[in-house]
Design a protein around this motif. Structure first.
Motif, PDB file in Angstrom:
ATOM      1  N   ASN A   1       0.798  -1.230   0.000  1.00  0.00           N
ATOM      2  CA  ASN A   1       0.000   0.000   0.000  1.00  0.00           C
ATOM      3  C   ASN A   1       0.830   1.280   0.000  1.00  0.00           C
ATOM      4  OD1 ASN A   1      -2.386  -1.550   0.148  1.00  0.00           O
ATOM      5  ND2 ASN A   1      -2.186  -1.704   2.380  1.00  0.00           N
TER       6      ASN A   1
ATOM      7  N   GLU B   1       0.044   5.490   0.363  1.00  0.00           N
ATOM      8  CA  GLU B   1      -0.051   5.623   1.821  1.00  0.00           C
ATOM      9  C   GLU B   1       1.343   5.741   2.432  1.00  0.00           C
ATOM     10  OE1 GLU B   1      -1.592   3.061   5.715  1.00  0.00           O
ATOM     11  OE2 GLU B   1      -2.247   2.478   3.693  1.00  0.00           O
TER      12      GLU B   1
ATOM     13  N   LEU C   1       3.180   6.246   6.293  1.00  0.00           N
ATOM     14  CA  LEU C   1       3.095   6.355   7.745  1.00  0.00           C
ATOM     15  C   LEU C   1       4.457   6.790   8.261  1.00  0.00           C
ATOM     16  CD1 LEU C   1       1.547   5.896  10.429  1.00  0.00           C
ATOM     17  CD2 LEU C   1       2.462   3.553  10.418  1.00  0.00           C
TER      18      LEU C   1
ATOM     19  N   TYR D   1       4.707  -2.068  12.190  1.00  0.00           N
ATOM     20  CA  TYR D   1       3.692  -1.277  11.480  1.00  0.00           C
ATOM     21  C   TYR D   1       3.654  -1.600   9.989  1.00  0.00           C
ATOM     22  CZ  TYR D   1       2.508   1.538  15.541  1.00  0.00           C
ATOM     23  OH  TYR D   1       2.060   1.945  16.771  1.00  0.00           O
TER      24      TYR D   1
ATOM     25  N   LEU E   1       1.637  -4.665   9.755  1.00  0.00           N
ATOM     26  CA  LEU E   1       0.251  -4.390  10.124  1.00  0.00           C
ATOM     27  C   LEU E   1      -0.514  -3.718   8.988  1.00  0.00           C
ATOM     28  CD1 LEU E   1      -1.297  -4.724  12.877  1.00  0.00           C
ATOM     29  CD2 LEU E   1      -0.839  -2.299  13.262  1.00  0.00           C
ATOM     30  N   LYS E   2       0.155  -2.824   8.280  1.00  0.00           N
ATOM     31  CA  LYS E   2      -0.522  -2.006   7.284  1.00  0.00           C
ATOM     32  C   LYS E   2      -0.106  -2.307   5.837  1.00  0.00           C
ATOM     33  CE  LYS E   2      -1.240   1.837  10.483  1.00  0.00           C
ATOM     34  NZ  LYS E   2      -2.716   1.870  10.347  1.00  0.00           N
ATOM     35  N   LYS E   3       0.667  -3.383   5.662  1.00  0.00           N
ATOM     36  CA  LYS E   3       1.126  -3.793   4.329  1.00  0.00           C
ATOM     37  C   LYS E   3       1.906  -2.659   3.656  1.00  0.00           C
ATOM     38  CE  LYS E   3      -0.421  -6.567   0.414  1.00  0.00           C
ATOM     39  NZ  LYS E   3      -1.584  -7.036  -0.400  1.00  0.00           N
ATOM     40  N   LEU E   4       2.979  -2.238   4.327  1.00  0.00           N
ATOM     41  CA  LEU E   4       3.826  -1.154   3.852  1.00  0.00           C
ATOM     42  C   LEU E   4       5.272  -1.642   3.733  1.00  0.00           C
ATOM     43  CD1 LEU E   4       2.509   1.631   6.265  1.00  0.00           C
ATOM     44  CD2 LEU E   4       1.776   1.244   3.895  1.00  0.00           C
TER      45      LEU E   4
END
Length: 262
Positions: A24, A49, A51, A127, A130-133
């Motif tokens: 993402n 995205e 973060l 993270y 968790l967020k597919k980064l």
């Protein structure tokens, strides 16, 4: 350097890599320094995205202030940027209660400094999962391939490195183009791993412009015999760091077993 074209090239490279990886976007640890500011801004310009994470561990107040200023500016400029803050100070302090702190103080201090970087790497990958980064590295060329000024499996533990082919002066030029806050542009570079305001130059003994020069001289095949005075001192510093940190800059050694022994 063609700054705008370089910025566009990195942004497109990031975007293509992330799309091919099926993720993402990116996660970036921000420290209040120029490298993480430039990296996070480039990631933000992908439109994917992003973060950004602040991870203080007994951090110098000046670092915290600059990081927060950058995060606020980034969120104001880019709707695709989110942030979170993970205070790792209690985790770090608890870690120290469970390990031996015996030994020469300088050695213990360095081991703990590297532990800070590895705790941050663990947080970034938490993270990211968790967020597919993807974890975007913030190392520049002098740090990553010149003096090895990073922590193995700490800030060196990343998925991709957007600015690792740029020396520090080029990162600053990119920072100005990307409108990185003035407070970060003017701050002395620091890894922030000791909980105080000591700079990279304090630790290394040479400035980044000097190290860039030494790296160029080394690439051209120069030796200590070619220099004197401050130039000789800087060249020796560069060669010492380059040699002692070589293990960080090459692939992990693999013991290959001969066919006749298998």
């Amino acid at each position: 350097m063609q700054i705008e074209k370089v910025a566009d090239h990195i942004v497109n490279w990031l975007k293509d890599y992330a799309k091919n990886a099926g993720v993402n976007g990116f996660v970036v640890g921000v420290s209040g320094g120029i490298d993480s500011a430039v990296t996070s801004t480039l990631c933000a310009k992908t439109g994917m995205e992003v973060l950004v994470i602040e991870m203080p561990i007994h951090q110098a107040e000046s670092h915290v202030t600059r990081a927060q200023e950058h995060i606020a500016q980034l969120k104001k400029r880019f709707a695709n940027v989110n942030d979170t803050r993970t205070d790792l100070t209690p985790v770090f302090d608890e870690f120290k209660t469970e390990v031996s702190l015996e030994g020469e103080q300088a050695t213990v201090d360095m081991a703990l400094a590297n532990t800070r970087a590895r705790l941050r790497m663990t947080t970034l990958y938490y993270y990211a999962g968790l967020k597919k980064l993807l974890v975007a590295g913030t190392g520049n060329k002098v740090e990553d391939f010149g003096v090895g000024f990073f922590t193995k499996y700490g800030d060196g533990g990343v998925d991709l490195s957007p600015i690792a082919d740029l020396v520090k002066s080029e990162v600053y030029a990119l920072g100005e183009f990307l409108q990185v806050p003035e407070s970060i542009m003017k701050a002395a570079p620091s890894d922030g791993l000791f909980g105080d305001a000591r700079s990279d130059e304090d630790q290394i003994g040479a400035s980044y412009p000097e190290l860039e020069w030494a790296m160029k001289m080394d690439d051209e095949g120069k030796t200590e015999a070619d220099f004197e005075g401050r130039n000789l001192t800087v060249f020796k510093i560069y060669k010492r760091f380059n040699s002692s940190n070589k293990h960080k800059m090459i692939p992990i050694p693999v013991c290959n077993i001969p066919i006749n022994l298998k």
